[in-house]
Design a protein around this motif. Sequence first.
Motif, PDB file in Angstrom:
ATOM      1  N   SER A 159      68.832  14.809  29.642  1.00  0.00           N
ATOM      2  CA  SER A 159      67.523  14.679  29.022  1.00  0.00           C
ATOM      3  C   SER A 159      67.477  15.510  27.757  1.00  0.00           C
ATOM      4  N   THR A 160      66.512  15.163  26.907  1.00  0.00           N
ATOM      5  CA  THR A 160      66.309  15.962  25.717  1.00  0.00           C
ATOM      6  C   THR A 160      64.949  16.632  25.860  1.00  0.00           C
ATOM      7  N   VAL A 161      64.830  17.822  25.349  1.00  0.00           N
ATOM      8  CA  VAL A 161      63.543  18.492  25.413  1.00  0.00           C
ATOM      9  C   VAL A 161      62.953  18.465  24.016  1.00  0.00           C
ATOM     10  N   SER A 162      61.910  17.673  23.838  1.00  0.00           N
ATOM     11  CA  SER A 162      61.230  17.678  22.543  1.00  0.00           C
ATOM     12  C   SER A 162      60.036  18.603  22.679  1.00  0.00           C
ATOM     13  N   ALA A 163      59.190  18.604  21.665  1.00  0.00           N
ATOM     14  CA  ALA A 163      58.127  19.601  21.593  1.00  0.00           C
ATOM     15  C   ALA A 163      57.395  19.785  22.938  1.00  0.00           C
ATOM     16  N   ALA A 164      56.959  18.671  23.512  1.00  0.00           N
ATOM     17  CA  ALA A 164      56.057  18.832  24.645  1.00  0.00           C
ATOM     18  C   ALA A 164      56.688  18.540  26.000  1.00  0.00           C
ATOM     19  N   ARG A 165      57.577  17.558  26.062  1.00  0.00           N
ATOM     20  CA  ARG A 165      58.032  17.162  27.392  1.00  0.00           C
ATOM     21  C   ARG A 165      59.495  16.788  27.388  1.00  0.00           C
ATOM     22  N   GLU A 166      60.049  16.811  28.575  1.00  0.00           N
ATOM     23  CA  GLU A 166      61.437  16.466  28.753  1.00  0.00           C
ATOM     24  C   GLU A 166      61.553  14.955  28.887  1.00  0.00           C
ATOM     25  N   GLN A 167      62.577  14.374  28.261  1.00  0.00           N
ATOM     26  CA  GLN A 167      62.736  12.922  28.237  1.00  0.00           C
ATOM     27  C   GLN A 167      64.193  12.571  28.484  1.00  0.00           C
ATOM     28  N   PRO A 168      64.461  11.452  29.183  1.00  0.00           N
ATOM     29  CA  PRO A 168      65.855  11.014  29.263  1.00  0.00           C
ATOM     30  C   PRO A 168      66.379  10.698  27.865  1.00  0.00           C
ATOM     31  N   VAL A 169      67.674  10.930  27.630  1.00  0.00           N
ATOM     32  CA  VAL A 169      68.234  10.572  26.330  1.00  0.00           C
ATOM     33  C   VAL A 169      68.133   9.069  26.140  1.00  0.00           C
ATOM     34  N   ARG A 170      68.094   8.627  24.872  1.00  0.00           N
ATOM     35  CA  ARG A 170      68.042   7.200  24.562  1.00  0.00           C
ATOM     36  C   ARG A 170      69.183   6.868  23.622  1.00  0.00           C
ATOM     37  N   SER A 171      69.834   5.749  23.899  1.00  0.00           N
ATOM     38  CA  SER A 171      71.016   5.376  23.134  1.00  0.00           C
ATOM     39  C   SER A 171      70.634   4.494  21.949  1.00  0.00           C
ATOM     40  N   SER A 172      71.054   4.907  20.750  1.00  0.00           N
ATOM     41  CA  SER A 172      70.771   4.043  19.593  1.00  0.00           C
ATOM     42  C   SER A 172      71.628   2.792  19.648  1.00  0.00           C
ATOM     43  N   ALA A 173      72.805   2.876  20.294  1.00  0.00           N
ATOM     44  CA  ALA A 173      73.669   1.688  20.387  1.00  0.00           C
ATOM     45  C   ALA A 173      72.981   0.605  21.205  1.00  0.00           C
ATOM     46  N   SER A 174      72.283   0.989  22.270  1.00  0.00           N
ATOM     47  CA  SER A 174      71.584  -0.007  23.091  1.00  0.00           C
ATOM     48  C   SER A 174      70.536  -0.743  22.267  1.00  0.00           C
ATOM     49  N   VAL A 175      69.773   0.023  21.497  1.00  0.00           N
ATOM     50  CA  VAL A 175      68.712  -0.591  20.697  1.00  0.00           C
ATOM     51  C   VAL A 175      69.315  -1.558  19.675  1.00  0.00           C
ATOM     52  N   LYS A 176      70.392  -1.116  19.007  1.00  0.00           N
ATOM     53  CA  LYS A 176      71.024  -1.981  18.006  1.00  0.00           C
ATOM     54  C   LYS A 176      71.553  -3.255  18.649  1.00  0.00           C
ATOM     55  N   ALA A 177      72.175  -3.105  19.811  1.00  0.00           N
ATOM     56  CA  ALA A 177      72.741  -4.278  20.487  1.00  0.00           C
ATOM     57  C   ALA A 177      71.641  -5.283  20.797  1.00  0.00           C
ATOM     58  N   VAL A 178      70.522  -4.805  21.310  1.00  0.00           N
ATOM     59  CA  VAL A 178      69.441  -5.725  21.688  1.00  0.00           C
ATOM     60  C   VAL A 178      68.883  -6.427  20.449  1.00  0.00           C
ATOM     61  N   LEU A 179      68.759  -5.686  19.351  1.00  0.00           N
ATOM     62  CA  LEU A 179      68.239  -6.312  18.125  1.00  0.00           C
ATOM     63  C   LEU A 179      69.191  -7.401  17.634  1.00  0.00           C
ATOM     64  N   ILE A 180      70.495  -7.151  17.741  1.00  0.00           N
ATOM     65  CA  ILE A 180      71.465  -8.174  17.352  1.00  0.00           C
ATOM     66  C   ILE A 180      71.303  -9.404  18.243  1.00  0.00           C
ATOM     67  N   ARG A 181      71.220  -9.134  19.542  1.00  0.00           N
ATOM     68  CA  ARG A 181      71.109 -10.235  20.506  1.00  0.00           C
ATOM     69  C   ARG A 181      69.858 -11.081  20.249  1.00  0.00           C
ATOM     70  N   SER A 182      68.779 -10.415  19.821  1.00  0.00           N
ATOM     71  CA  SER A 182      67.505 -11.126  19.634  1.00  0.00           C
ATOM     72  C   SER A 182      67.562 -12.111  18.473  1.00  0.00           C
ATOM     73  N   GLY A 183      68.504 -11.885  17.552  1.00  0.00           N
ATOM     74  CA  GLY A 183      68.542 -12.737  16.363  1.00  0.00           C
ATOM     75  C   GLY A 183      67.257 -12.631  15.546  1.00  0.00           C
ATOM     76  N   GLY A 184      66.528 -11.524  15.726  1.00  0.00           N
ATOM     77  CA  GLY A 184      65.311 -11.317  14.938  1.00  0.00           C
ATOM     78  C   GLY A 184      64.078 -11.995  15.524  1.00  0.00           C
ATOM     79  N   ARG A 185      64.211 -12.564  16.730  1.00  0.00           N
ATOM     80  CA  ARG A 185      63.064 -13.227  17.358  1.00  0.00           C
ATOM     81  C   ARG A 185      62.710 -12.517  18.659  1.00  0.00           C
ATOM     82  N   CYS A 186      61.419 -12.482  18.940  1.00  0.00           N
ATOM     83  CA  CYS A 186      60.925 -11.936  20.202  1.00  0.00           C
ATOM     84  C   CYS A 186      61.661 -12.621  21.359  1.00  0.00           C
ATOM     85  N   GLU A 187      62.133 -11.814  22.314  1.00  0.00           N
ATOM     86  CA  GLU A 187      62.943 -12.378  23.407  1.00  0.00           C
ATOM     87  C   GLU A 187      62.106 -12.817  24.611  1.00  0.00           C
TER      88      GLU A 187
END
Length: 264
Positions: A159-187
């Motif tokens: 997890s990462t600790v930001s100012a107020a609360r602890e959060q699970p880490v988030r992968s930028s690769a996952s986000v990029k992959a999904v955007l590629i898969r979407s082809g720019g359209r809502c899935e």
Amino acid sequence: MGRAAGHRPRLVFWRDANTELRGLMREYGQPSSRPTPEFPILALTRTDVWELQGHVGGIPPAHGEPMAWLDEQNPSFGLATWAYELIASDESARSEAIAILGRRFFNGSLPEALLGEVGLRQLKRGDTPSAQDWSPLEAYLRLCQTVEAAEARGDHDRSTVSAAREQPVRSSASVKAVLIRSGGRCENPLCTGQPNDVNKDGEPILEVDHVHDRAKWGRDHPIQMIALCPNCHAIKTRGRTGEQLRELLLLEARARHSTWVSQV
Ligand SMILES: [Zn+2]
């Protein structure tokens, strides 16, 4: 170096670079180390390949607590002009620099996916296609591999600790992959239409959502993530039919992911 190779602006502001660098360090950094771009950015100012400007007063030592200073001053930084020009214009210098970094920091060579993400992939072998030439399928698969390698290392359990609360880490690769898969359209298969406008970077207005909330440790993997337009995102998070939509989106994300990975 990727900025030089791609002839992008030499210097970048801290606020713009911070998130990207943190994501890259999380994906490709040593499993045991925290993603802390502030340290190299400041430490490099003691070398003549690096420049940091736009700040007032002296630069604090990297080993102190430099985050507050960087957030407040928001300096810009990057390769010194001579180094930028060398990397931009001389392919053999670029290859040599990439090879040295690979030996010094990666026990051999820099990961292909990392080179692709920073726009340096084509430079390693001279005549191979550039990262921009990856097919969407190839990019999707490589990003999924990056995500799965990070999962295998246990990185996604942190997890990462930001100012107020602890959060699970988030992968930028996952986000990029999904955007590629979407082809720019809502899935969302039931989407009634996403906005025709684009965002300030000229990209489709889409939000990548974890069907099972990441905040509750839902898996940070494209198999259960989906690109949604703002309307569908609002229905999913606030709508009366949000729960039904969640079921549908989970099936949709799985189906899309399976379709993509079965194409090879
Ligand atoms: Zn939609």
